[in-house]
Design a protein around this motif. Structure first.
Motif, short mmCIF file in Angstrom:
data_model
loop_
_atom_site.label_atom_id
_atom_site.label_comp_id
_atom_site.label_asym_id
_atom_site.label_seq_id
_atom_site.Cartn_x
_atom_site.Cartn_y
_atom_site.Cartn_z
N VAL A 107 -6.04 1.69 7.01
CA VAL A 107 -5.25 0.68 6.30
C VAL A 107 -4.80 -0.43 7.26
N LEU A 108 -4.41 -0.06 8.45
CA LEU A 108 -3.93 -1.06 9.40
C LEU A 108 -5.06 -1.97 9.89
N GLN A 109 -6.30 -1.56 9.72
CA GLN A 109 -7.45 -2.35 10.19
C GLN A 109 -8.06 -3.22 9.08
N GLN A 110 -7.33 -3.46 8.01
CA GLN A 110 -7.83 -4.25 6.89
C GLN A 110 -8.05 -5.72 7.28
N THR A 111 -9.08 -6.34 6.68
CA THR A 111 -9.32 -7.77 6.91
C THR A 111 -8.27 -8.63 6.22
N PHE A 112 -7.62 -8.09 5.20
CA PHE A 112 -6.52 -8.75 4.50
C PHE A 112 -5.23 -8.21 5.10
N ASP A 113 -4.37 -9.08 5.63
CA ASP A 113 -3.22 -8.56 6.39
C ASP A 113 -1.86 -8.86 5.79
N ASP A 114 -1.83 -9.42 4.56
CA ASP A 114 -0.53 -9.73 3.94
C ASP A 114 -0.06 -8.53 3.13
N PHE A 115 0.31 -7.46 3.83
CA PHE A 115 0.73 -6.24 3.12
C PHE A 115 1.80 -5.50 3.90
N GLU A 116 2.51 -4.65 3.16
CA GLU A 116 3.39 -3.64 3.75
C GLU A 116 2.79 -2.28 3.43
N TYR A 117 3.14 -1.30 4.24
CA TYR A 117 2.53 0.02 4.07
C TYR A 117 3.65 1.05 3.93
N ILE A 118 3.74 1.66 2.75
CA ILE A 118 4.79 2.63 2.46
C ILE A 118 4.19 4.03 2.45
N LEU A 119 4.68 4.89 3.32
CA LEU A 119 4.23 6.28 3.38
C LEU A 119 5.38 7.19 2.94
N VAL A 120 5.10 8.01 1.94
CA VAL A 120 6.12 8.90 1.39
C VAL A 120 5.77 10.34 1.74
N ASP A 121 6.57 10.95 2.63
CA ASP A 121 6.35 12.36 2.97
C ASP A 121 7.02 13.21 1.90
N VAL A 153 -14.71 1.11 -1.92
CA VAL A 153 -13.40 0.75 -1.36
C VAL A 153 -12.78 1.87 -0.55
N THR A 154 -13.20 3.12 -0.84
CA THR A 154 -12.66 4.24 -0.07
C THR A 154 -13.75 5.27 0.21
N LYS A 155 -13.55 6.02 1.29
CA LYS A 155 -14.36 7.19 1.59
C LYS A 155 -13.50 8.41 1.26
N TYR A 156 -14.05 9.27 0.41
CA TYR A 156 -13.33 10.43 -0.10
C TYR A 156 -13.80 11.68 0.63
N LEU A 157 -12.89 12.33 1.33
CA LEU A 157 -13.20 13.54 2.07
C LEU A 157 -13.12 14.75 1.15
N VAL A 158 -14.25 15.44 0.99
CA VAL A 158 -14.29 16.64 0.16
C VAL A 158 -13.92 17.85 1.00
N HIS A 159 -12.83 18.53 0.63
CA HIS A 159 -12.40 19.72 1.36
C HIS A 159 -11.62 20.62 0.41
N CYS A 215 -12.63 -3.93 4.10
CA CYS A 215 -12.46 -5.06 3.17
C CYS A 215 -11.82 -4.63 1.84
N ARG A 216 -11.30 -3.42 1.80
CA ARG A 216 -10.78 -2.93 0.52
C ARG A 216 -9.75 -3.87 -0.09
N LEU A 217 -8.69 -4.18 0.63
CA LEU A 217 -7.63 -5.02 0.08
C LEU A 217 -8.15 -6.40 -0.26
N GLU A 218 -9.00 -6.93 0.59
CA GLU A 218 -9.51 -8.29 0.39
C GLU A 218 -10.32 -8.41 -0.90
N VAL A 227 0.87 -1.19 0.00
CA VAL A 227 0.00 0.00 0.00
C VAL A 227 0.91 1.23 0.00
N VAL A 228 0.64 2.17 -0.91
CA VAL A 228 1.47 3.37 -1.04
C VAL A 228 0.62 4.61 -0.80
N THR A 229 1.03 5.43 0.16
CA THR A 229 0.34 6.69 0.44
C THR A 229 1.32 7.85 0.37
#
Length: 332
Positions: A28-42, A203-209, A101-104, A10-12
């Motif tokens: 992302v950390l609460q996904q039902t599918f747990d075979d992932f790594e999470y890459i955050l790029v500041d 699969v996602t909730k999009y925040l309008v701002h 359940c997005r990843l799953e 997962v890339v954010t």
């Protein structure tokens, strides 16, 4: 012992997202599918974004954090993709919430066909108060998605995509000169090497701002999307189209005018060709004739162009039947 590779990366990309990114990471950390790594790029944030994501990384070994000078959304995504070890890349924007359940559901869809290279999904929009603003239902089939891209209609959002890593190997990465429509450019390139589909699920909730990229760059998005469609139409007609002029503001304006004029000319020629030859291009099929009939009451050349193309998509095979239906619609 060598660490086993994750199935999904997962890339954010994060830029000044301190107000939103904690909720995104938690989703992302609460996904039902747990075979992932999470890459955050500041991406060179000037607020507390880096401290927020670093605090999560200290608690969860699945999180990898990288910091780079501000280079823009496309380059931040590319940085994360290049670091990814998973076979599938999921793009998750820093101000969106991933459904549990997005990843799953996307991973399961990807397993159904080796030709599928991108799986997107539906989006639920909401505002800062938590009020639901509606669901943007995803187009599910490849032809419909590409047809929508060519027509300039809502396609699929980059923040909903799961992408087979081999697609990047085949077509390259997101291209910065096409921001904020670099996703449209990528989708069209990817469509030449793989199937692009969606799941029905949100699969996602999009925040309008006000800080959404769409709000910040609405005019440029309009211009670039016109040029992207220009390139698609030219390539569908078998002609190579160079759009490097988007790097220069003055040339960009000229290219926009060329693209807008070409699109009008294309649809006028297309309608004439279809009516005279009886051919219906398969890339523009699979839509409801009624949409065209309803929209025919609209005014202006763009409205007429859209109407005629909609009507032509799924009319009967008989040329006389099609002509009769179009004539009836014009009289309405």
């Amino acid at each position: 012992m060598e660490k086993r590779l994750p199935a999904v990366s997962v890339v954010t990309p994060v830029f000044n997202g301190a107000s939103f990114v904690a909720s995104t990471i938690e989703s992302v950390l609460q996904q039902t599918f747990d075979d992932f790594e999470y890459i955050l790029v500041d991406d060179g944030s000037s607020d507390d974004s880096f401290d927020v994501i670093k605090s999560f990384a200290e608690k969860d070994s699945r999180i990898l954090v990288v910091r780079q000078p501000n280079m823009g959304m496309a380059e931040a995504r590319n940085c994360g993709v290049k670091m990814a070890r998973g076979m599938f890349i999921v793009l998750q924007d820093h101000d969106d919430i991933a459904l549990p359940c997005r990843l799953e559901v996307q991973f399961k869809k990807m397993q159904t066909d080796e030709q599928i290279g991108i799986v997107a999904g539906s989006v639920e929009r909401f505002d800062a108060t938590g009020k639901r603003l509606g669901i943007c239902a995803a187009l599910e089939e490849h032809d419909d998605i590409i047809r929508a891209a060519v027509m300039g209609e809502p396609c699929i959002g980059p923040g909903t995509m799961m992408i087979r890593k081999s697609v990047f190997d085949s077509v390259g990465f997101f291209r910065n000169q096409y921001v904020p429509s670099d996703d449209l450019d990528f989708i069209f390139r990817a469509s030449h090497v793989c199937k692009i589909v969606s799941v029905k699920d949100v699969v996602t909730k999009y925040l309008v701002h006000n800080e959404n990229a769409t709000h910040r760059s609405a005019l440029r998005m309009l211009r670039v999307s016109y040029v992207m469609r220009y390139r698609m139409l030219k390539e569908l007609a078998g002609e190579y189209c160079c759009v490097s002029a988007l790097n220069d503001p003055a040339s960009e304006n000229a290219m926009f005018e060329v693209a807008r004029g070409y699109e009008r000319q294309f649809w006028s020629s297309y309608v004439h060709e279809v009516l005279s030859s009886g051919r219906i291009d398969p890339i523009l099929k699979r839509h409801e004739v009624e949409l065209g009939l309803k929209a025919l009451r609209g005014k202006g050349i763009d409205s007429r162009r859209r109407v005629m193309s909609r009507i032509l998509r799924c009319l009967p095979d008989s040329l006389s039947e099609r002509l009769g239906l179009i004539w009836k619609a014009l009289e309405a």
